[in-house]
Design a protein around this motif. Structure first.
Motif, PDB file in Angstrom:
ATOM      1  N   VAL A  40       0.861  -1.189   0.000  1.00 21.41           N
ATOM      2  CA  VAL A  40       0.000   0.000   0.000  1.00 21.41           C
ATOM      3  C   VAL A  40       0.894   1.233   0.000  1.00 21.41           C
ATOM      4  CG1 VAL A  40      -1.954  -1.094   1.185  1.00 21.41           C
ATOM      5  CG2 VAL A  40      -0.149  -0.013   2.522  1.00 21.41           C
ATOM      6  N   ASP A  41       0.304   2.400  -0.112  1.00 20.01           N
ATOM      7  CA  ASP A  41       1.057   3.650  -0.147  1.00 20.01           C
ATOM      8  C   ASP A  41       1.017   4.331   1.215  1.00 20.01           C
ATOM      9  OD1 ASP A  41       1.575   3.257  -2.855  1.00 20.01           O
ATOM     10  OD2 ASP A  41      -0.302   4.227  -3.441  1.00 20.01           O
ATOM     11  N   TYR A  42       2.194   4.550   1.799  1.00 22.44           N
ATOM     12  CA  TYR A  42       2.309   5.098   3.156  1.00 22.44           C
ATOM     13  C   TYR A  42       1.688   6.484   3.349  1.00 22.44           C
ATOM     14  CZ  TYR A  42       6.403   7.312   1.055  1.00 22.44           C
ATOM     15  OH  TYR A  42       7.228   8.014   0.236  1.00 22.44           O
ATOM     16  N   PRO A  43       1.662   7.376   2.338  1.00 22.08           N
ATOM     17  CA  PRO A  43       1.104   8.709   2.618  1.00 22.08           C
ATOM     18  C   PRO A  43      -0.327   8.675   3.141  1.00 22.08           C
ATOM     19  CG  PRO A  43       2.349   8.793   0.587  1.00 22.08           C
ATOM     20  CD  PRO A  43       2.240   7.328   0.976  1.00 22.08           C
ATOM     21  N   GLU A  44      -1.117   7.750   2.650  1.00 22.07           N
ATOM     22  CA  GLU A  44      -2.514   7.632   3.083  1.00 22.07           C
ATOM     23  C   GLU A  44      -2.616   7.401   4.590  1.00 22.07           C
ATOM     24  OE1 GLU A  44      -6.181   4.456   2.506  1.00 22.07           O
ATOM     25  OE2 GLU A  44      -4.598   4.518   0.993  1.00 22.07           O
ATOM     26  N   PHE A  45      -1.761   6.567   5.128  1.00 20.65           N
ATOM     27  CA  PHE A  45      -1.851   6.196   6.536  1.00 20.65           C
ATOM     28  C   PHE A  45      -1.194   7.244   7.441  1.00 20.65           C
ATOM     29  CE2 PHE A  45      -2.156   2.533   3.824  1.00 20.65           C
ATOM     30  CZ  PHE A  45      -3.403   2.060   4.194  1.00 20.65           C
ATOM     31  N   GLY A  46      -0.143   7.881   6.951  1.00 18.61           N
ATOM     32  CA  GLY A  46       0.427   9.003   7.689  1.00 18.61           C
ATOM     33  C   GLY A  46      -0.576  10.131   7.823  1.00 18.61           C
ATOM     34  N   GLN A  47      -1.300  10.394   6.750  1.00 21.71           N
ATOM     35  CA  GLN A  47      -2.317  11.444   6.761  1.00 21.71           C
ATOM     36  C   GLN A  47      -3.469  11.104   7.697  1.00 21.71           C
ATOM     37  OE1 GLN A  47      -4.068  12.256   2.924  1.00 21.71           O
ATOM     38  NE2 GLN A  47      -5.344  13.910   3.730  1.00 21.71           N
ATOM     39  N   LYS A  48      -3.958   9.882   7.648  1.00 23.48           N
ATOM     40  CA  LYS A  48      -5.086   9.492   8.508  1.00 23.48           C
ATOM     41  C   LYS A  48      -4.746   9.666   9.983  1.00 23.48           C
ATOM     42  CE  LYS A  48      -7.308   6.069   5.522  1.00 23.48           C
ATOM     43  NZ  LYS A  48      -7.686   4.648   5.410  1.00 23.48           N
ATOM     44  N   VAL A  49      -3.564   9.217  10.383  1.00 21.44           N
ATOM     45  CA  VAL A  49      -3.157   9.342  11.786  1.00 21.44           C
ATOM     46  C   VAL A  49      -2.981  10.810  12.149  1.00 21.44           C
ATOM     47  CG1 VAL A  49      -1.272   8.895  13.408  1.00 21.44           C
ATOM     48  CG2 VAL A  49      -2.164   7.046  11.969  1.00 21.44           C
ATOM     49  N   ALA A  50      -2.317  11.567  11.300  1.00 28.20           N
ATOM     50  CA  ALA A  50      -2.084  12.982  11.581  1.00 28.20           C
ATOM     51  C   ALA A  50      -3.402  13.746  11.705  1.00 28.20           C
ATOM     52  CB  ALA A  50      -1.201  13.598  10.496  1.00 28.20           C
ATOM     53  N   GLU A  51      -4.351  13.468  10.836  1.00 27.71           N
ATOM     54  CA  GLU A  51      -5.647  14.148  10.909  1.00 27.71           C
ATOM     55  C   GLU A  51      -6.400  13.774  12.176  1.00 27.71           C
ATOM     56  OE1 GLU A  51      -7.468  13.246   7.119  1.00 27.71           O
ATOM     57  OE2 GLU A  51      -6.502  14.978   6.178  1.00 27.71           O
ATOM     58  N   ALA A  52      -6.284  12.531  12.617  1.00 27.19           N
ATOM     59  CA  ALA A  52      -6.952  12.117  13.856  1.00 27.19           C
ATOM     60  C   ALA A  52      -6.392  12.875  15.054  1.00 27.19           C
ATOM     61  CB  ALA A  52      -6.803  10.614  14.067  1.00 27.19           C
ATOM     62  N   VAL A  53      -5.094  13.131  15.049  1.00 27.53           N
ATOM     63  CA  VAL A  53      -4.474  13.908  16.127  1.00 27.53           C
ATOM     64  C   VAL A  53      -4.854  15.377  15.985  1.00 27.53           C
ATOM     65  CG1 VAL A  53      -2.269  14.650  17.131  1.00 27.53           C
ATOM     66  CG2 VAL A  53      -2.579  12.262  16.417  1.00 27.53           C
ATOM     67  N   LYS A  54      -4.753  15.900  14.795  1.00 31.24           N
ATOM     68  CA  LYS A  54      -5.090  17.311  14.545  1.00 31.24           C
ATOM     69  C   LYS A  54      -6.536  17.606  14.946  1.00 31.24           C
ATOM     70  CE  LYS A  54      -5.117  21.219  11.811  1.00 31.24           C
ATOM     71  NZ  LYS A  54      -4.750  22.373  12.553  1.00 31.24           N
ATOM     72  N   ASN A  55      -7.452  16.712  14.635  1.00 29.89           N
ATOM     73  CA  ASN A  55      -8.875  16.928  14.902  1.00 29.89           C
ATOM     74  C   ASN A  55      -9.286  16.594  16.327  1.00 29.89           C
ATOM     75  OD1 ASN A  55      -9.142  17.690  12.214  1.00 29.89           O
ATOM     76  ND2 ASN A  55      -9.702  15.650  11.553  1.00 29.89           N
ATOM     77  N   GLY A  56      -8.342  16.091  17.132  1.00 30.81           N
ATOM     78  CA  GLY A  56      -8.645  15.785  18.522  1.00 30.81           C
ATOM     79  C   GLY A  56      -9.321  14.446  18.750  1.00 30.81           C
ATOM     80  N   GLU A  57      -9.453  13.657  17.691  1.00 33.19           N
ATOM     81  CA  GLU A  57     -10.028  12.322  17.847  1.00 33.19           C
ATOM     82  C   GLU A  57      -9.105  11.446  18.698  1.00 33.19           C
ATOM     83  OE1 GLU A  57     -11.557   8.660  15.017  1.00 33.19           O
ATOM     84  OE2 GLU A  57     -11.343  10.652  14.166  1.00 33.19           O
ATOM     85  N   CYS A  58      -7.798  11.691  18.564  1.00 32.19           N
ATOM     86  CA  CYS A  58      -6.785  10.989  19.361  1.00 32.19           C
ATOM     87  C   CYS A  58      -5.827  12.027  19.935  1.00 32.19           C
ATOM     88  CB  CYS A  58      -6.019   9.998  18.508  1.00 32.19           C
ATOM     89  SG  CYS A  58      -7.043   8.612  17.932  1.00 32.19           S
ATOM     90  N   ASP A  59      -5.203  11.677  21.053  1.00 36.53           N
ATOM     91  CA  ASP A  59      -4.284  12.604  21.711  1.00 36.53           C
ATOM     92  C   ASP A  59      -2.924  12.657  21.024  1.00 36.53           C
ATOM     93  OD1 ASP A  59      -6.051  13.242  23.995  1.00 36.53           O
ATOM     94  OD2 ASP A  59      -5.814  11.090  24.370  1.00 36.53           O
ATOM     95  N   ARG A  60      -2.442  11.499  20.600  1.00 36.35           N
ATOM     96  CA  ARG A  60      -1.161  11.387  19.916  1.00 36.35           C
ATOM     97  C   ARG A  60      -1.266  10.282  18.882  1.00 36.35           C
ATOM     98  NH1 ARG A  60       3.131  11.057  24.838  1.00 36.35           N
ATOM     99  NH2 ARG A  60       2.231  12.669  26.150  1.00 36.35           N
ATOM    100  N   GLY A  61      -0.236  10.177  18.045  1.00 38.97           N
ATOM    101  CA  GLY A  61      -0.230   9.142  17.021  1.00 38.97           C
ATOM    102  C   GLY A  61       1.109   8.450  16.914  1.00 38.97           C
ATOM    103  N   ILE A  62       1.073   7.234  16.416  1.00 35.88           N
ATOM    104  CA  ILE A  62       2.276   6.462  16.124  1.00 35.88           C
ATOM    105  C   ILE A  62       2.119   5.889  14.720  1.00 35.88           C
ATOM    106  CG2 ILE A  62       3.740   4.506  16.756  1.00 35.88           C
ATOM    107  CD1 ILE A  62       2.700   4.815  19.649  1.00 35.88           C
ATOM    108  N   VAL A  63       3.124   6.125  13.874  1.00 38.87           N
ATOM    109  CA  VAL A  63       3.107   5.639  12.499  1.00 38.87           C
ATOM    110  C   VAL A  63       4.363   4.820  12.230  1.00 38.87           C
ATOM    111  CG1 VAL A  63       1.630   7.481  11.610  1.00 38.87           C
ATOM    112  CG2 VAL A  63       4.098   7.829  11.662  1.00 38.87           C
ATOM    113  N   CYS A  64       4.216   3.809  11.377  1.00 33.16           N
ATOM    114  CA  CYS A  64       5.329   2.921  11.049  1.00 33.16           C
ATOM    115  C   CYS A  64       5.361   2.648   9.553  1.00 33.16           C
ATOM    116  CB  CYS A  64       5.185   1.575  11.750  1.00 33.16           C
ATOM    117  SG  CYS A  64       4.929   1.634  13.519  1.00 33.16           S
TER     118      CYS A  64
END
Length: 149
Positions: A40-64
């Protein structure tokens, strides 16, 4: 605390180890994918996690991903995200204390599982020091805001 998790195929297995580790620590998480080792393409998953943190859905994120580089670059494109690519415990601590990193990136092909889990623990357990560091983090935001269209 709620953690957003995401990976590409290269980071999938490490993300799964991190999920198990978070469960043992009773830390809530949301898995934003991927769900296999199929390419799969990593940008999609980096963006999803970052948006969840930015929008306050999650407090922090971890990406691999394989190296952590591509997915960290992707996450850092979301305004307000300070994603730190970390491969040692000292940098994990400093990324939180001094830079208030809100997303952690790990390279699954760069570090082993045990070290990755140690890094996750240090990063989760370390708080931002504020003070002179807050001034510097604000300057990072000022640079970002200058270029946000």
């Amino acid at each position: 605390m709620k953690i957003a998790l995401g990976s590409d195929h290269g980071g999938f297995q490490l993300k799964e180890y991190i999920k198990e580790h978070l469960e043992k620590r009773d830390i809530e998480y949301i898995d934003y994918g991927t769900d296999s080792t199929e390419s799969v393409d990593y940008p999609e998953f980096g963006q999803k996690v970052a948006e969840a943190v930015k929008n306050g859905e999650c407090d922090r994120g971890i990406v691999c991903c394989g190296t952590g580089i591509g997915i960290s670059i992707s996450a850092n494109k979301v305004p307000g995200i300070r994603c730190a690519l970390v491969s040692d415990c000292y940098s994990a601590k400093m990324s939180r204390e001094h830079n208030n990193a809100n997303v952690l990136a790990l390279g699954a092909r760069v570090i082993g599982k045990d070290l990755a889990l140690e890094i996750v623990d240090v990063w989760i357990d370390t708080e931002f020091q504020g003070g002179r560091h807050e001034r510097r983090v604000n300057k990072i935001s000022d640079i970002e805001n200058k270029y946000v269209i």
